[in-house]
Scaffold this motif. Structure first.
Motif, PDB file in Angstrom:
ATOM      1  N   LYS A 186      -1.684  32.883  76.157  1.00 42.97           N
ATOM      2  CA  LYS A 186      -2.051  34.252  75.797  1.00 42.97           C
ATOM      3  C   LYS A 186      -1.925  34.410  74.286  1.00 42.97           C
ATOM      4  N   VAL A 187      -2.769  35.258  73.720  1.00 41.81           N
ATOM      5  CA  VAL A 187      -2.739  35.504  72.284  1.00 41.81           C
ATOM      6  C   VAL A 187      -2.446  36.979  72.047  1.00 41.81           C
ATOM      7  N   HIS A 188      -1.359  37.258  71.347  1.00 36.20           N
ATOM      8  CA  HIS A 188      -0.988  38.632  71.016  1.00 36.20           C
ATOM      9  C   HIS A 188      -1.132  38.839  69.514  1.00 36.20           C
ATOM     10  N   ARG A 189      -1.678  39.976  69.146  1.00 33.24           N
ATOM     11  CA  ARG A 189      -1.768  40.326  67.719  1.00 33.24           C
ATOM     12  C   ARG A 189      -0.495  41.055  67.332  1.00 33.24           C
ATOM     13  N   LYS A 193      -2.461  39.034  55.932  1.00 34.73           N
ATOM     14  CA  LYS A 193      -3.430  40.027  56.368  1.00 34.73           C
ATOM     15  C   LYS A 193      -3.405  40.198  57.876  1.00 34.73           C
ATOM     16  N   ASP A 194      -3.003  39.151  58.595  1.00 37.69           N
ATOM     17  CA  ASP A 194      -3.098  39.179  60.042  1.00 37.69           C
ATOM     18  C   ASP A 194      -2.111  38.168  60.608  1.00 37.69           C
ATOM     19  N   THR A 195      -1.478  38.509  61.728  1.00 32.75           N
ATOM     20  CA  THR A 195      -0.575  37.576  62.406  1.00 32.75           C
ATOM     21  C   THR A 195      -0.860  37.630  63.896  1.00 32.75           C
ATOM     22  N   LYS A 196      -0.982  36.450  64.494  1.00 35.45           N
ATOM     23  CA  LYS A 196      -1.182  36.350  65.929  1.00 35.45           C
ATOM     24  C   LYS A 196      -0.112  35.416  66.485  1.00 35.45           C
ATOM     25  N   LEU A 197       0.252  35.667  67.745  1.00 34.35           N
ATOM     26  CA  LEU A 197       1.276  34.870  68.395  1.00 34.35           C
ATOM     27  C   LEU A 197       0.671  34.217  69.631  1.00 34.35           C
ATOM     28  N   LEU A 198       0.778  32.899  69.718  1.00 32.16           N
ATOM     29  CA  LEU A 198       0.292  32.169  70.886  1.00 32.16           C
ATOM     30  C   LEU A 198       1.464  31.956  71.837  1.00 32.16           C
ATOM     31  N   LEU A 199       1.317  32.478  73.067  1.00 29.64           N
ATOM     32  CA  LEU A 199       2.368  32.408  74.071  1.00 29.64           C
ATOM     33  C   LEU A 199       1.946  31.500  75.218  1.00 29.64           C
ATOM     34  N   ASP A 200       2.926  30.906  75.895  1.00 31.06           N
ATOM     35  CA  ASP A 200       2.597  30.154  77.101  1.00 31.06           C
ATOM     36  C   ASP A 200       2.530  31.121  78.292  1.00 31.06           C
ATOM     37  N   SER A 201       2.383  30.587  79.485  1.00 31.80           N
ATOM     38  CA  SER A 201       2.202  31.441  80.670  1.00 31.80           C
ATOM     39  C   SER A 201       3.440  32.284  80.978  1.00 31.80           C
ATOM     40  N   ASN A 225       6.620  32.679  76.450  1.00 29.86           N
ATOM     41  CA  ASN A 225       7.411  32.014  75.409  1.00 29.86           C
ATOM     42  C   ASN A 225       6.527  31.750  74.202  1.00 29.86           C
ATOM     43  N   PRO A 226       6.977  32.105  72.993  1.00 31.57           N
ATOM     44  CA  PRO A 226       6.142  31.881  71.814  1.00 31.57           C
ATOM     45  C   PRO A 226       6.041  30.389  71.467  1.00 31.57           C
ATOM     46  N   LEU A 227       4.814  29.907  71.353  1.00 35.50           N
ATOM     47  CA  LEU A 227       4.572  28.512  70.980  1.00 35.50           C
ATOM     48  C   LEU A 227       4.305  28.392  69.483  1.00 35.50           C
ATOM     49  N   PHE A 228       3.357  29.197  68.997  1.00 37.39           N
ATOM     50  CA  PHE A 228       2.979  29.155  67.586  1.00 37.39           C
ATOM     51  C   PHE A 228       2.724  30.562  67.074  1.00 37.39           C
ATOM     52  N   SER A 229       3.081  30.804  65.830  1.00 40.32           N
ATOM     53  CA  SER A 229       2.678  32.028  65.148  1.00 40.32           C
ATOM     54  C   SER A 229       1.616  31.643  64.125  1.00 40.32           C
ATOM     55  N   ILE A 230       0.552  32.429  64.082  1.00 38.54           N
ATOM     56  CA  ILE A 230      -0.626  32.124  63.273  1.00 38.54           C
ATOM     57  C   ILE A 230      -0.787  33.229  62.238  1.00 38.54           C
ATOM     58  N   HIS A 231      -0.736  32.872  60.966  1.00 34.87           N
ATOM     59  CA  HIS A 231      -0.752  33.857  59.888  1.00 34.87           C
ATOM     60  C   HIS A 231      -1.990  33.673  59.007  1.00 34.87           C
ATOM     61  N   ARG A 232      -2.724  34.769  58.793  1.00 33.41           N
ATOM     62  CA  ARG A 232      -3.869  34.737  57.873  1.00 33.41           C
ATOM     63  C   ARG A 232      -3.449  35.401  56.563  1.00 33.41           C
ATOM     64  N   HIS A 233      -3.669  34.698  55.460  1.00 35.04           N
ATOM     65  CA  HIS A 233      -3.293  35.189  54.142  1.00 35.04           C
ATOM     66  C   HIS A 233      -4.522  35.733  53.414  1.00 35.04           C
ATOM     67  N   HIS A 234      -4.294  36.522  52.373  1.00 34.48           N
ATOM     68  CA  HIS A 234      -5.378  37.129  51.592  1.00 34.48           C
ATOM     69  C   HIS A 234      -6.275  36.082  50.933  1.00 34.48           C
ATOM     70  N   ASN A 235      -5.746  34.915  50.657  1.00 34.43           N
ATOM     71  CA  ASN A 235      -6.522  33.898  49.948  1.00 34.43           C
ATOM     72  C   ASN A 235      -7.401  33.053  50.873  1.00 34.43           C
ATOM     73  N   GLY A 236      -7.550  33.469  52.141  1.00 33.09           N
ATOM     74  CA  GLY A 236      -8.414  32.733  53.063  1.00 33.09           C
ATOM     75  C   GLY A 236      -7.750  31.547  53.723  1.00 33.09           C
ATOM     76  N   ILE A 237      -6.453  31.377  53.500  1.00 35.01           N
ATOM     77  CA  ILE A 237      -5.702  30.283  54.099  1.00 35.01           C
ATOM     78  C   ILE A 237      -5.002  30.796  55.355  1.00 35.01           C
ATOM     79  N   TRP A 238      -5.009  29.972  56.397  1.00 31.63           N
ATOM     80  CA  TRP A 238      -4.251  30.261  57.617  1.00 31.63           C
ATOM     81  C   TRP A 238      -3.094  29.277  57.684  1.00 31.63           C
ATOM     82  N   LYS A 239      -1.933  29.751  58.159  1.00 33.33           N
ATOM     83  CA  LYS A 239      -0.783  28.872  58.365  1.00 33.33           C
ATOM     84  C   LYS A 239      -0.260  29.073  59.780  1.00 33.33           C
ATOM     85  N   CYS A 240       0.108  27.974  60.405  1.00 33.18           N
ATOM     86  CA  CYS A 240       0.582  27.995  61.780  1.00 33.18           C
ATOM     87  C   CYS A 240       2.008  27.451  61.807  1.00 33.18           C
TER      88      CYS A 240
END
Length: 196
Positions: free
Chosen positions: A46-49, A61-69, A72-87
């Motif tokens: 599941k993906v939660h914003r 600019k944006d953060t999403k959380l990838l959860l298992d069934s 449980n949080p698996l990865f947090s996904i962060h979008r930065h202003h400079n167009g870079i995403w970090k996981c």
């Protein structure tokens, strides 16, 4: 983190491709939450914003959380202003372990290309990426490559004699390999937002 640390350790046969089915309309999941099921209809991811912190001076600019069934949080996904995403591993705290960084290299109306760099020594050497993601977010269609080999592919759910194809449901096929399935889903989430 080395690529080997991202190996999938599930019990399923790792020699055949698996299909995940993504939609924001799954039973048992609040409407508007992107979820991925297996072929039997069981929720796998599941993906939660995450709402932005109004008191933060971060470049996020944006953060999403990838959860298992089990949520449980698996990865947090962060979008930065400079167009870079970090996981990062785990929940949305950026102090967690960085897993990968994604840089958009092509952005047109119909095409997006992303370069993926795993964390570690190679992250400092931006000449060679570890994975490439190429496709069209509007069509929910992309391919993920590692050294020219296809790792995963997505497409809309077409039906025979269907005139109009909804963009609300799509298939993500993950081919056998060493890349963690959750990480592939996280990359796909980044790809869907790659035009922003």
């Amino acid at each position: 983190m080395e690529t080997s640390d991202l190996e999938y350790t599930g019990t399923e046969d790792q020699h055949i491709p698996i299909d995940l089915f993504g939609s924001k309309k799954h039973a048992g999941v609040p409407r508007g939450i992107l979820a991925f099921t297996d072929a039997s209809g069981n929720i796998v991811f599941k993906v939660h914003r995450q709402p932005p912190d109004p008191n933060s001076s971060s470049s996020l600019k944006d953060t999403k959380l990838l959860l298992d069934s089990n949520d449980n949080p698996l990865f947090s996904i962060h979008r930065h202003h400079n167009g870079i995403w970090k996981c990062y591993k785990g929940s949305g705290d950026e102090n967690k372990e960085l897993v990968l960084q994604v840089k958009r290299t092509v952005k047109t109306i119909t095409k997006v290309e992303l370069e993926v760099f795993f964390a570690g020594e190679r992250l400092k050497d931006n000449d060679t990426c570890d994975l490439k993601v190429i496709g069209s977010p509007f069509k929910r269609s992309c391919s993920v490559y590692k050294d020219g080999d296809l790792v995963a592919q997505s497409s809309l759910m077409y039906k025979l004699n269907q005139i109009y194809v909804s963009r609300g449901k799509f298939r993500l096929t993950i081919f056998p390999g060493i890349i963690d399935r959750g990480l592939i889903v996280a990359l796909f989430v980044i790809f869907l937002n790659g035009r922003k």
